[in-house]
Design a protein around this motif. Structure first.
Motif, mmCIF file in Angstrom:
data_model
loop_
_atom_site.group_PDB
_atom_site.id
_atom_site.type_symbol
_atom_site.label_atom_id
_atom_site.label_comp_id
_atom_site.label_asym_id
_atom_site.label_seq_id
_atom_site.Cartn_x
_atom_site.Cartn_y
_atom_site.Cartn_z
ATOM 1 N N CYS A 22 0.833 -1.212 0.000
ATOM 2 C CA CYS A 22 0.000 0.000 0.000
ATOM 3 C C CYS A 22 0.863 1.256 0.000
ATOM 4 O O CYS A 22 0.557 2.233 -0.692
ATOM 5 C CB CYS A 22 -0.923 0.011 1.214
ATOM 6 S SG CYS A 22 -2.270 -1.181 1.140
ATOM 7 N N GLY A 23 1.936 1.232 0.789
ATOM 8 C CA GLY A 23 2.839 2.377 0.820
ATOM 9 C C GLY A 23 3.452 2.635 -0.529
ATOM 10 O O GLY A 23 3.523 3.787 -0.987
ATOM 11 N N ILE A 24 3.884 1.576 -1.198
ATOM 12 C CA ILE A 24 4.471 1.730 -2.532
ATOM 13 C C ILE A 24 3.437 2.263 -3.521
ATOM 14 O O ILE A 24 3.730 3.148 -4.332
ATOM 15 C CB ILE A 24 5.040 0.375 -3.015
ATOM 16 C CG1 ILE A 24 6.234 -0.038 -2.137
ATOM 17 C CG2 ILE A 24 5.468 0.456 -4.478
ATOM 18 C CD1 ILE A 24 6.749 -1.427 -2.429
ATOM 19 N N LEU A 25 2.195 1.747 -3.429
ATOM 20 C CA LEU A 25 1.137 2.208 -4.331
ATOM 21 C C LEU A 25 0.814 3.684 -4.105
ATOM 22 O O LEU A 25 0.590 4.429 -5.066
ATOM 23 C CB LEU A 25 -0.124 1.360 -4.134
ATOM 24 C CG LEU A 25 -0.049 -0.085 -4.632
ATOM 25 C CD1 LEU A 25 -1.339 -0.829 -4.306
ATOM 26 C CD2 LEU A 25 0.206 -0.124 -6.134
ATOM 27 N N SER A 51 -0.444 20.291 -3.256
ATOM 28 C CA SER A 51 -0.534 19.943 -1.843
ATOM 29 C C SER A 51 -1.015 18.511 -1.614
ATOM 30 O O SER A 51 -0.391 17.748 -0.867
ATOM 31 C CB SER A 51 -1.452 20.936 -1.113
ATOM 32 O OG SER A 51 -2.739 20.964 -1.724
ATOM 33 N N VAL A 52 -2.125 18.118 -2.243
ATOM 34 C CA VAL A 52 -2.667 16.776 -2.028
ATOM 35 C C VAL A 52 -1.728 15.675 -2.550
ATOM 36 O O VAL A 52 -1.462 14.707 -1.830
ATOM 37 C CB VAL A 52 -4.077 16.641 -2.656
ATOM 38 C CG1 VAL A 52 -4.541 15.189 -2.628
ATOM 39 C CG2 VAL A 52 -5.074 17.519 -1.900
ATOM 40 N N PRO A 53 -1.182 15.777 -3.792
ATOM 41 C CA PRO A 53 -0.243 14.734 -4.235
ATOM 42 C C PRO A 53 0.976 14.601 -3.337
ATOM 43 O O PRO A 53 1.442 13.481 -3.084
ATOM 44 C CB PRO A 53 0.165 15.205 -5.643
ATOM 45 C CG PRO A 53 -0.961 16.045 -6.104
ATOM 46 C CD PRO A 53 -1.479 16.730 -4.877
ATOM 47 N N ILE A 54 1.499 15.725 -2.825
ATOM 48 C CA ILE A 54 2.669 15.666 -1.950
ATOM 49 C C ILE A 54 2.314 14.963 -0.646
ATOM 50 O O ILE A 54 3.090 14.135 -0.133
ATOM 51 C CB ILE A 54 3.205 17.089 -1.674
ATOM 52 C CG1 ILE A 54 3.857 17.655 -2.938
ATOM 53 C CG2 ILE A 54 4.230 17.066 -0.536
ATOM 54 C CD1 ILE A 54 4.284 19.099 -2.812
ATOM 55 N N VAL A 58 4.130 11.570 0.818
ATOM 56 C CA VAL A 58 4.695 11.525 2.177
ATOM 57 C C VAL A 58 4.018 10.434 2.994
ATOM 58 O O VAL A 58 4.677 9.668 3.713
ATOM 59 C CB VAL A 58 4.541 12.898 2.864
ATOM 60 C CG1 VAL A 58 4.935 12.812 4.338
ATOM 61 C CG2 VAL A 58 5.396 13.944 2.157
ATOM 62 N N LEU A 59 2.692 10.336 2.874
ATOM 63 C CA LEU A 59 1.951 9.303 3.599
ATOM 64 C C LEU A 59 2.407 7.912 3.160
ATOM 65 O O LEU A 59 2.569 7.007 3.988
ATOM 66 C CB LEU A 59 0.448 9.472 3.358
ATOM 67 C CG LEU A 59 -0.470 8.473 4.064
ATOM 68 C CD1 LEU A 59 -0.327 8.575 5.567
ATOM 69 C CD2 LEU A 59 -1.922 8.696 3.652
ATOM 70 N N GLY A 60 2.616 7.741 1.863
ATOM 71 C CA GLY A 60 3.101 6.461 1.360
ATOM 72 C C GLY A 60 4.452 6.090 1.937
ATOM 73 O O GLY A 60 4.689 4.933 2.302
ATOM 74 N N CYS A 61 5.359 7.073 2.046
ATOM 75 C CA CYS A 61 6.681 6.822 2.628
ATOM 76 C C CYS A 61 6.563 6.423 4.103
ATOM 77 O O CYS A 61 7.251 5.499 4.567
ATOM 78 C CB CYS A 61 7.557 8.069 2.495
ATOM 79 S SG CYS A 61 8.007 8.482 0.794
ATOM 80 N N VAL A 62 5.695 7.120 4.836
ATOM 81 C CA VAL A 62 5.507 6.815 6.256
ATOM 82 C C VAL A 62 4.929 5.411 6.437
ATOM 83 O O VAL A 62 5.379 4.636 7.291
ATOM 84 C CB VAL A 62 4.593 7.867 6.916
ATOM 85 C CG1 VAL A 62 4.242 7.461 8.343
ATOM 86 C CG2 VAL A 62 5.264 9.236 6.912
ATOM 87 N N LEU A 92 -0.701 6.902 13.006
ATOM 88 C CA LEU A 92 -0.913 6.948 11.559
ATOM 89 C C LEU A 92 -2.384 6.774 11.211
ATOM 90 O O LEU A 92 -2.908 7.453 10.323
ATOM 91 C CB LEU A 92 -0.077 5.859 10.884
ATOM 92 C CG LEU A 92 -0.154 5.781 9.356
ATOM 93 C CD1 LEU A 92 0.353 7.062 8.721
ATOM 94 C CD2 LEU A 92 0.628 4.588 8.844
ATOM 95 N N PHE A 93 -3.054 5.884 11.931
ATOM 96 C CA PHE A 93 -4.489 5.672 11.717
ATOM 97 C C PHE A 93 -5.267 6.957 11.960
ATOM 98 O O PHE A 93 -6.136 7.338 11.167
ATOM 99 C CB PHE A 93 -4.974 4.554 12.641
ATOM 100 C CG PHE A 93 -6.470 4.480 12.771
ATOM 101 C CD1 PHE A 93 -7.245 3.952 11.755
ATOM 102 C CD2 PHE A 93 -7.096 4.952 13.919
ATOM 103 C CE1 PHE A 93 -8.626 3.886 11.877
ATOM 104 C CE2 PHE A 93 -8.467 4.889 14.044
ATOM 105 C CZ PHE A 93 -9.239 4.353 13.017
ATOM 106 N N LEU A 94 -4.948 7.654 13.069
ATOM 107 C CA LEU A 94 -5.645 8.908 13.386
ATOM 108 C C LEU A 94 -5.368 9.976 12.337
ATOM 109 O O LEU A 94 -6.273 10.707 11.911
ATOM 110 C CB LEU A 94 -5.221 9.404 14.769
ATOM 111 C CG LEU A 94 -5.638 8.533 15.965
ATOM 112 C CD1 LEU A 94 -5.115 9.147 17.262
ATOM 113 C CD2 LEU A 94 -7.154 8.377 16.025
ATOM 114 N N CYS A 95 -4.100 10.078 11.914
ATOM 115 C CA CYS A 95 -3.726 11.087 10.915
ATOM 116 C C CYS A 95 -4.411 10.811 9.580
ATOM 117 O O CYS A 95 -4.898 11.731 8.918
ATOM 118 C CB CYS A 95 -2.216 11.123 10.731
ATOM 119 S SG CYS A 95 -1.308 11.763 12.149
ATOM 120 N N GLN A 96 -4.438 9.551 9.180
ATOM 121 C CA GLN A 96 -5.061 9.206 7.905
ATOM 122 C C GLN A 96 -6.557 9.431 7.960
ATOM 123 O O GLN A 96 -7.160 9.894 6.987
ATOM 124 C CB GLN A 96 -4.746 7.755 7.555
ATOM 125 C CG GLN A 96 -5.195 7.362 6.160
ATOM 126 C CD GLN A 96 -4.485 6.136 5.662
ATOM 127 O OE1 GLN A 96 -3.330 5.899 5.976
ATOM 128 N NE2 GLN A 96 -5.174 5.336 4.868
#
Length: 227
Positions: A22-25, A51-54, A58-62, A92-96
């Motif tokens: 999922c992170g890679i995707l 802003s949204v793509p960035i 970043v979320l994918g990397c985390v 991460l769950f809360l942030c997402q």
């Protein structure tokens, strides 16, 4: 470790393999979105469009880094590593979840901002046609609203694709306006972000629960071995 602990261990490991994917995707998806957006004349327009793509990249990397930590903690049966992973996973769950709610609530405002960006690019074409050309090539569109926006002007070849040497009105009339094309692009991708994000958030919550169970099981095994 009993059968239940072994089951939790390998389920957690499999979950984290899925998180790695999922992170890679997310990284690939965010990068594709960024590649469709050119640089705009002004920091504010550029920030609004990127802003949204960035955030997705970043979320994918985390997600990738935390999932890798979870894989190591599960396989090595390290309670400290697993608990650290579970804390990160819960945060991460809360942030997402917050990001999904933000995208859901601010969708119309964000789309309105995109329309403003397209309008400014159109207004600037007299002094800098390159940005408008990039927009038309990226979204396969022509003009601000339709090709008729070029009524008293020569239709640029960017309306007919990257390899075109010229562009006739017959070819240009088949292309949507850039405002519509840009809006449809973001509507489609915002829906993908929203529903994919909800699915990933649900899996993250399950992984958090399993990680806590595994860490507790490992600690209990350590206590028993000391007696």
């Amino acid at each position: 470790m009993d059968c239940g602990g072994v089951f939790v261990k390998y389920v957690l490991f499999i979950f984290n393999i899925l998180f790695v994917v999922c992170g890679i995707l997310l990284i690939v998806f965010g990068s594709i979105m960024l590649s469709h957006i050119g640089e705009f004349d002004g920091f504010e327009q550029t920030f609004q469009a990127h802003s949204v793509p960035i955030v997705i990249v970043v979320l994918g990397c985390v997600v990738f880094i935390i999932a890798f930590l979870g894989c190591c903690g599960a396989i090595r049966e390290n309670s400290c590593c697993t608990m650290t992973y579970s804390v990160f996973m819960f945060v991460l769950f809360l942030c997402q979840l917050a990001l999904i709610i933000y995208v859901w609530c601010e969708r119309e405002k964000f789309l309105a901002d995109m329309k403003v960006v397209v309008s400014k690019i159109w207004e600037q074409r007299q002094t800098d046609q390159k940005v408008m050309d990039a927009l038309q090539l990226s979204f396969n569109c022509c003009g601000k609203n339709t090709f008729l926006d070029y009524y008293n002007e020569t239709i640029p070849k960017s309306c007919c694709g990257p390899n075109a040497t010229s562009c006739s009105k017959v070819e240009a009339m088949l292309k949507p306006g850039c405002t519509t094309a840009f809006e449809n692009f973001w509507k489609k991708n915002i829906d993908i972000i929203r529903y994919a994000g909800l699915g990933v958030a649900a899996v993250e919550l399950i992984a958090f629960i399993f990680a806590c169970c595994l860490a507790n099981q490992v600690r209990n095994n350590i206590r028993r071995s000391n007696y």
